[in-house]
Write a protein that holds these residues in place. Structure first.
Motif, PDB file in Angstrom:
ATOM      1  N   LEU A 147     -41.612 -36.428 -51.981  1.00  0.00           N
ATOM      2  CA  LEU A 147     -40.394 -35.833 -51.449  1.00  0.00           C
ATOM      3  C   LEU A 147     -40.341 -35.976 -49.930  1.00  0.00           C
ATOM      4  O   LEU A 147     -41.304 -36.337 -49.270  1.00  0.00           O
ATOM      5  N   ARG A 148     -39.205 -35.649 -49.395  1.00  0.00           N
ATOM      6  CA  ARG A 148     -38.936 -35.746 -47.962  1.00  0.00           C
ATOM      7  C   ARG A 148     -38.498 -34.369 -47.472  1.00  0.00           C
ATOM      8  O   ARG A 148     -37.748 -33.669 -48.154  1.00  0.00           O
ATOM      9  N   MET A 149     -38.974 -33.968 -46.304  1.00  0.00           N
ATOM     10  CA  MET A 149     -38.612 -32.677 -45.732  1.00  0.00           C
ATOM     11  C   MET A 149     -37.835 -32.884 -44.433  1.00  0.00           C
ATOM     12  O   MET A 149     -38.148 -33.780 -43.653  1.00  0.00           O
TER      13      MET A 149
ATOM     14  N   ARG B 242     -43.744 -37.070 -44.910  1.00  0.00           N
ATOM     15  CA  ARG B 242     -42.376 -37.511 -44.587  1.00  0.00           C
ATOM     16  C   ARG B 242     -41.556 -36.297 -44.180  1.00  0.00           C
ATOM     17  O   ARG B 242     -41.000 -35.580 -45.005  1.00  0.00           O
ATOM     18  N   ILE B 243     -41.503 -36.048 -42.882  1.00  0.00           N
ATOM     19  CA  ILE B 243     -40.772 -34.897 -42.360  1.00  0.00           C
ATOM     20  C   ILE B 243     -39.948 -35.355 -41.173  1.00  0.00           C
ATOM     21  O   ILE B 243     -40.422 -36.079 -40.303  1.00  0.00           O
TER      22      ILE B 243
ATOM     23  N   VAL C 128     -30.790 -35.545 -52.498  1.00  0.00           N
ATOM     24  CA  VAL C 128     -31.401 -36.819 -52.878  1.00  0.00           C
ATOM     25  C   VAL C 128     -30.961 -37.838 -51.831  1.00  0.00           C
ATOM     26  O   VAL C 128     -29.761 -37.985 -51.573  1.00  0.00           O
ATOM     27  N   ASP C 129     -31.925 -38.536 -51.221  1.00  0.00           N
ATOM     28  CA  ASP C 129     -31.561 -39.472 -50.162  1.00  0.00           C
ATOM     29  C   ASP C 129     -31.198 -40.836 -50.722  1.00  0.00           C
ATOM     30  O   ASP C 129     -31.174 -41.044 -51.948  1.00  0.00           O
TER      31      ASP C 129
ATOM     32  N   LEU D 141     -36.339 -36.839 -53.416  1.00  0.00           N
ATOM     33  CA  LEU D 141     -35.942 -35.445 -53.293  1.00  0.00           C
ATOM     34  C   LEU D 141     -36.093 -35.013 -51.841  1.00  0.00           C
ATOM     35  O   LEU D 141     -37.108 -35.288 -51.204  1.00  0.00           O
ATOM     36  N   VAL D 142     -35.073 -34.334 -51.315  1.00  0.00           N
ATOM     37  CA  VAL D 142     -35.075 -33.881 -49.926  1.00  0.00           C
ATOM     38  C   VAL D 142     -34.932 -32.364 -49.912  1.00  0.00           C
ATOM     39  O   VAL D 142     -34.043 -31.811 -50.563  1.00  0.00           O
TER      40      VAL D 142
END
Length: 364
Positions: free
Chosen positions: A143-145, A169-170, A67-68, A73-74
């Motif tokens: 979410l973020r990758m 978002r990567i 979690v950033d 969510l990462v």
């Protein structure tokens, strides 16, 4: 032997340039990179909190889940060699699968997968998220990758840049190891999207704060303690900046996050929960006790708090337990003044500590 890297230290004048011994590229980090990143998660993202490692899903086991700082969510995919388009495809497979799950399915997945491989056990992720992040669970997405490797080929970089420019978002992180005498030096290059030049991703419908509070109020009515709940909620929120509802109650937060010597910065000082038997539970997290130890020690002489290790809230450098008391309506009216005094003292101490943090920032 790999590539040679040469460095110079520059002085105040153009002619002042002192060479450093040449450094040779090494593959030493390949064997330990994942363990390093788990122990030093800030190398991945600032204030990242890990919640899973090799978590079992229907499409495979993502290397890391976290979690950033913004509560997203990462999912992290890590390769111990140069990144290729295959690595990008694998990360997209994990990301698209997690994005297709409901919030409660994500919660269940994290709870099942935590507690191993150096990741803390999380019995109730919704509570953990509210206490650590100070936001409703719906802000987990989009979410973020993050794709991590020891370098990346041109094809992988082109695909990642294309995705970034189209609202995905990567982040691409590449590490390189160098030997300098007996020391191994790890260098990182971060390639994150330029938020000003990318398309905004589609947003998920948010659950309103009114709906969440209404659900808790209805539970209090069903338990015959609506007046008690309203009274405690109204009084406690006056001593916080924001509050967030969760399934069991409300977490009250102060701004900004404070560094109180623990592993994680602190945002939430206290909470109000609705117990199954109709009583309320007021909890002061370790950050609150840390800021006002004398006030809590004095109040404990008459209030007689219970203590336990916090299930979700971060500990501090000096306090490892949360303090709480469970009350019916009579107990609330008996202890109300003292409990609200503690809320007020914590709020004021928080502001003082925040000003101290600001004054200590570089450049001030």
């Amino acid at each position: 032997m790999g590539d040679e890297v040469r460095l110079w230290v520059l002085g105040d004048k153009p002619e002042d340039a002192a060479p450093i011994e040449s450094m040779d590229q090494t593959d030493e980090p390949e064997r330990v990179l994942e363990d390093i990143l788990v122990r030093h998660r800030d190398m991945l993202l600032p204030d990242l909190q890990l919640v899973g490692r090799q978590t079992l899903t229907r499409v495979g086991n993502p290397d890391l889940l976290g979690v950033d700082a913004e509560g997203r969510l990462v999912v992290v995919e890590l390769k111990r060699d140069k990144l290729t388009r295959k690595a990008v495809a694998q990360l997209l497979n994990y990301g698209s699968h997690l994005d297709s799950l409901s919030d409660q399915e994500v919660v269940a997945l994290i709870e099942r997968g935590s507690g191993s491989h150096g990741i803390e056990a999380i019995a109730d992720f919704e509570d953990w998220y509210s206490d650590r992040v100070g936001r409703p669970l719906e802000t987990l997405r989009p979410l973020r990758m993050v794709l991590v490797g020891l370098g990346a080929d041109e094809e992988a970089r082109r695909i990642v840049e294309f995705l970034q420019n189209h609202g995905v978002r990567i982040d691409l992180l590449t590490f390189h190891g160098f030997s300098h005498g007996e020391t191994t030096i790890l260098a990182m290059k971060a390639e994150a999207p330029d938020d000003g030049n990318r398309r905004a991703p589609p947003s998920r419908p948010a659950v309103s704060e009114e709906d969440l509070l209404r659900s808790l109020r209805e539970r209090a009515e069903d338990g015959g303690v609506a007046a008690l709940w309203d009274d405690a909620f109204r009084d406690m929120r006056q001593h916080s900046d924001t509050h967030y509802a969760k399934k069991s109650g409300i977490t009250f937060c102060c701004s900004p996050h404070l560094d109180l010597g623990g592993a994680t910065r602190v945002r939430a000082p206290f909470s109000l929960n609705l117990e199954h038997d109709g009583r309320i539970r007021i909890t002061y997290f370790p950050g609150a006790v840390h800021l006002c130890p004398d006030d809590f020690a004095q109040a404990d002489n008459e209030t007689h708090f219970s203590r336990q290790p916090p299930s979700n809230a971060p500990t501090t450098g000096t306090v490892s337990e949360e303090w709480f008391i469970v009350l019916d309506e009579e107990g609330w009216h008996w202890h109300q003044e003292r409990l609200l005094y503690l809320c007020d003292r914590v709020s004021e101490a928080w502001k003082t500590a925040a000003m101290g943090d600001a004054d200590s920032e570089p450049g001030r």
